[in-house]
Structure formats: C-alpha cells, structure tokens
Write an enzyme that holds these catalytic residues in place. Sequence first.
Site, short mmCIF file in Angstrom:
data_model
loop_
_atom_site.label_atom_id
_atom_site.label_comp_id
_atom_site.label_asym_id
_atom_site.label_seq_id
_atom_site.Cartn_x
_atom_site.Cartn_y
_atom_site.Cartn_z
N LYS A 1 41.55 48.86 48.96
CA LYS A 1 41.61 48.83 50.42
C LYS A 1 42.53 49.93 50.95
O LYS A 1 42.19 50.65 51.89
CB LYS A 1 42.08 47.46 50.90
CG LYS A 1 42.00 47.28 52.42
CD LYS A 1 42.21 45.84 52.80
CE LYS A 1 42.01 45.64 54.30
NZ LYS A 1 42.12 44.22 54.69
N GLU B 1 47.22 49.35 39.87
CA GLU B 1 46.35 49.09 38.72
C GLU B 1 45.02 49.84 38.86
O GLU B 1 44.53 50.44 37.89
CB GLU B 1 46.06 47.58 38.60
CG GLU B 1 47.31 46.74 38.39
CD GLU B 1 47.86 46.17 39.68
OE1 GLU B 1 48.48 45.09 39.63
OE2 GLU B 1 47.67 46.79 40.75
N GLY C 1 40.36 41.35 51.08
CA GLY C 1 39.85 41.56 49.73
C GLY C 1 38.99 40.43 49.21
O GLY C 1 37.91 40.66 48.68
N ARG C 2 39.44 39.18 49.33
CA ARG C 2 38.67 38.08 48.78
C ARG C 2 37.48 37.70 49.64
O ARG C 2 36.68 36.84 49.26
CB ARG C 2 39.59 36.87 48.54
CG ARG C 2 40.35 36.40 49.76
CD ARG C 2 41.50 35.49 49.35
NE ARG C 2 42.34 35.11 50.48
CZ ARG C 2 43.33 35.86 50.95
NH1 ARG C 2 43.59 37.04 50.43
NH2 ARG C 2 44.07 35.44 51.97
N GLU D 1 44.71 31.84 47.02
CA GLU D 1 45.37 32.94 47.72
C GLU D 1 45.28 32.75 49.23
O GLU D 1 46.18 33.15 49.97
CB GLU D 1 44.74 34.28 47.32
CG GLU D 1 45.57 35.48 47.76
CD GLU D 1 45.19 36.76 47.04
OE1 GLU D 1 45.76 37.03 45.98
OE2 GLU D 1 44.31 37.49 47.55
N HIS E 1 33.13 19.11 26.68
CA HIS E 1 33.70 18.99 25.35
C HIS E 1 35.07 19.64 25.26
O HIS E 1 35.58 19.86 24.16
CB HIS E 1 32.75 19.62 24.32
CG HIS E 1 31.43 18.91 24.24
ND1 HIS E 1 31.19 17.89 23.35
CD2 HIS E 1 30.30 19.05 24.97
CE1 HIS E 1 29.96 17.44 23.51
NE2 HIS E 1 29.39 18.12 24.49
N LYS F 1 54.85 42.54 42.65
CA LYS F 1 54.48 43.95 42.60
C LYS F 1 55.70 44.85 42.76
O LYS F 1 55.86 45.85 42.06
CB LYS F 1 53.47 44.27 43.70
CG LYS F 1 52.08 43.70 43.49
CD LYS F 1 51.17 44.15 44.63
CE LYS F 1 49.75 43.66 44.46
NZ LYS F 1 48.87 44.12 45.56
#
Length: 504
Positions: A181, A187, A238-239, A324, A355, A477
Amino acid sequence: MTTADARLRSLSPAPIASLFDAEPDRLATMSIDVAGLHLDFSKLSPDAETVAALLVLAQETDVAGWRAKLFAGEVVNPSENRAATHVAERGTGALADVRAAQDGQGAIGSLAAQWRSEGVADVLHIGIGGSALGPALLVDALGRDGDGPRIHIVSNIDGEALARATAQCDPWRTRIIIVSKTFTTVETMTNAASALDWLRLAGIPDPEARTAAVTAAPDKAQAWGAGAVLPFAETVGGRYSLWSAVGLPLALRCGWSEWEQLLAGAGAMDVHFRDTRAARNAPLLAGLMDVWAARYQRQATRAVFAYDERLRLLPSFLQQLEMESNGKSITRDGAPVAGPTAAVTWGGTGTDAQHAVFQLLHQGTVVGPVEFVAVREPGHTLPPTHHRQLLANCFAQGAALMRGRTRDEALALSGGDPALAAAKTFPGNRPSATILLDRLDPMTLGALLAFYEHRTFVAAAVMGINPFDQWGVELGKEMATAAMAGGDGGFDASTADLMTRAGL
C-alpha cells in the site's frame, strides 16, 4: 450501558436442542438464503428473545447509521480520518468512489489480458498480510482449472519462501507483482529486491520492466522503476483489498470473466446487507450473534472449518479479517471497551480437523461457536461417495455438538463401567452454524467473503470500535527495525541475549 445491553446481560440461554421444540419456526427464522449461500444459524445459542434483544442493541448502537456511512463513502475509520471504500470496487459504494474504482478495474483487465497473451508461464505475487492472504485464497479456491499463468504467492520474509517459489519458475517466462500500500513495507520490498536479483542472475537485462506494482503510492512505485503501476485507493484497507488490483492474480489465472463474477457475487451480498430488513439480514444477524458469544457468553474462541479442500485457506483469511479488524481494547472514541471484543478465530479443513482438534470441541473445557462451511456440489469428478462422506461428516459434527451423549447412554455403551462411561459422555449444547454454498464458483465465493466482511463490520459497530485500523501491528515493526539497526536499542535482557546469540 444501553437498555438492550442490560437486558442481554441478564439472559441465560436455554439448551439449544430444546429451542427447536420451544420455537416451532426456529429453522425458518434462523436460516437465510442469499446469493447462492444457505446460512443456518439455528444451532447457535440465542433464542427468539435474545435475537430480539440483539436487534434492539443494533438499533441502540446505530449499526444502520454506520452502515449508511460505509456505503456513502463517509469516514468510518476515525483514527486515520478515512472512509472504507472496498465496496466501491464491486460497484455498491458512493458514485464518485465507484467511478474511481472502475478506472482501476479497467487497468486490472488490461494488464491481465496483456500478460496472458504474452504467454507468461509464472507470476510471483509478493505481498504480506491482506496483500497475500486474499489473493492466495482466490487462486487456491478457483484457480485449479485456470488457463493462465501459475501463481506463486510469496509473503514471508524467510528466504525459504521465495527460494521455493523461484525454484518452480522459468525466469524468462516469469513476471512479478509487488503489492504494498505504501510501497515501503519492509518484508515486501526485501523480497522484491531479491526476486529482481534472481532475474538478473538469469541474464535478464531489465528485470524492473517485468514487474507490476500494486499500491496506493504510485509515485513511489514509478520512482522505483516498476514496469507497470496499478494504483488503488488509500481508503481500501489491506484485509479488504482483494477486490482491487491486489486480486490481479485471479484475473491472470482464470481470466476476466471469472474476476467480474467474483465482484458480482460480492455486490449481491452488498445489496443484501444494505437493503434487507434487520431480522432477515444475514451479515447483521451473524455479527450480532458473534457479539453475543464473545461479549455476553464470554466465549473467547470461534472455530471455522471448511469442508471443501478448495476453501482450505478460508480460516487463515478470516483470522486476519476478524482479529486484525476487531481485536481492539478501546472504542473508536479512545475509551476502554465495555467487554470482550473479537474472539480468537481459528480452524482448519474437514475431515482432517476431526482427527486433530475436534476432541477439544466435543469434550474439552473451552467452549465457543463452531462454523462449518460446505459446498453442495463437488468440484471434482471422482466417485460420489467422496462428497457424500464429506457432507455427512460436516452435518453430523454440528448435530453431535448440540446433542451430546448422556451418562446413561454412555453407561449402556460401556458395559456399566463408570470410568469408561465418563470418558464416553459428551456434554452437548455446544453452538454451531453451517454455511452451505450451492456450488463454489466466483460468484458464491465473492458473496461469501463479502458476507464475512460485513459481519465483521456489524460486530465492530455494535461494540463501538474501529475495524479499519490496525495500530497493534506497529510497535513490533518499530522494534524489529531497531533490532536490525544494531546497538542496545533499550531491549530487555532476554531479547538482547537472543539477538546476540543469533548474530544480530
């Protein structure tokens, strides 16, 4: 404390199974069909009185007013003084936002058509958080039979992630998407630089020309040298961004028609959420029942299990969307919240999860709502027994969570051995919901994801929190940057020792 809040705090839910006798129309009133989705909330714990109080709570917390602001493009993210315009990407926001989004959609189509026509074989999609989780879900769910380039999502700064992806690619037939963005995400930009180095080592003279930047900071991307720049609005978080150029991998892999259908499905859910009366509004009711479980029942977890391999990434996607967005401890006005907010979202894929973790769900001491997501039509041509077993397991789990097994029933199965009977007793009365899709295609997936977005928004509005900021990720961060810079950085003794041992 509002009137409805006080009322909800005083209510004690009856056993869920008994509600079907007490409310003969419960299945009809607690199930909704919309946009190819059947949503069955009847095995959740709210009875009719509780649902009525929750609907009053929605009125008292002005959910309708906040919803109107969302669709009008007004500020709903006060800490950043922003609107949230992801709905405009699918054509249901404010007119000016929709028109701006249409320009971006045109750029997606143009670049997807170009790269597909050029015979691009592989695409490295580099991002993190919502810039990776959304595209990964889309491609994994819908891309198996796509005729476009293979998509490799790289998010982790661990070099192993990028190394594994590039090992599958021919650098001469690979293109790179860089999603950030701000176009400064550490990263992402580190992975992007290493990906360009990989192209250079293969002898490609101008690797930047083979990149596309997806960003809300196009000037920075152009200065960096990206071959193509696809901007999206700062008001698309972002999400919530997979509907913008962040979702380009789906258009690349499956084509423009599939992409349009995804947006259309989400748009249909937008219209349902915006226009449908409260008592039959699926995202509204789901969000209210999430608040009921987390805040009023103090149930700190919500488990989501996808009974379809194509939706195996859905729980991971929802973890970010819900935790978030609503993992906050202050209201939008900066005051302490009045109680628990987001539950811990977790889950897995059925039947694998049965399981692995269902022991805790059926007999453990941690209780929280469980959500099953299944698809009526299989996505494969293998013998029907596969899908019949899958759905039978899905539906049986919800029934078993609610019904349980009494001690007398367990004694009859245990030859009268009281210790064995205790081990075979199930408390039951454990809440669950089921979402059954007619089929898994772009339209139903779009509707499903938009449903979860709006549901999250409703819960936030009721609790008075801002679901569109995420300041909680910033401190870590900042400290990571300090650790990379060296020096003592004011770190505690434990952290300083770890840094020394690792050679930082």
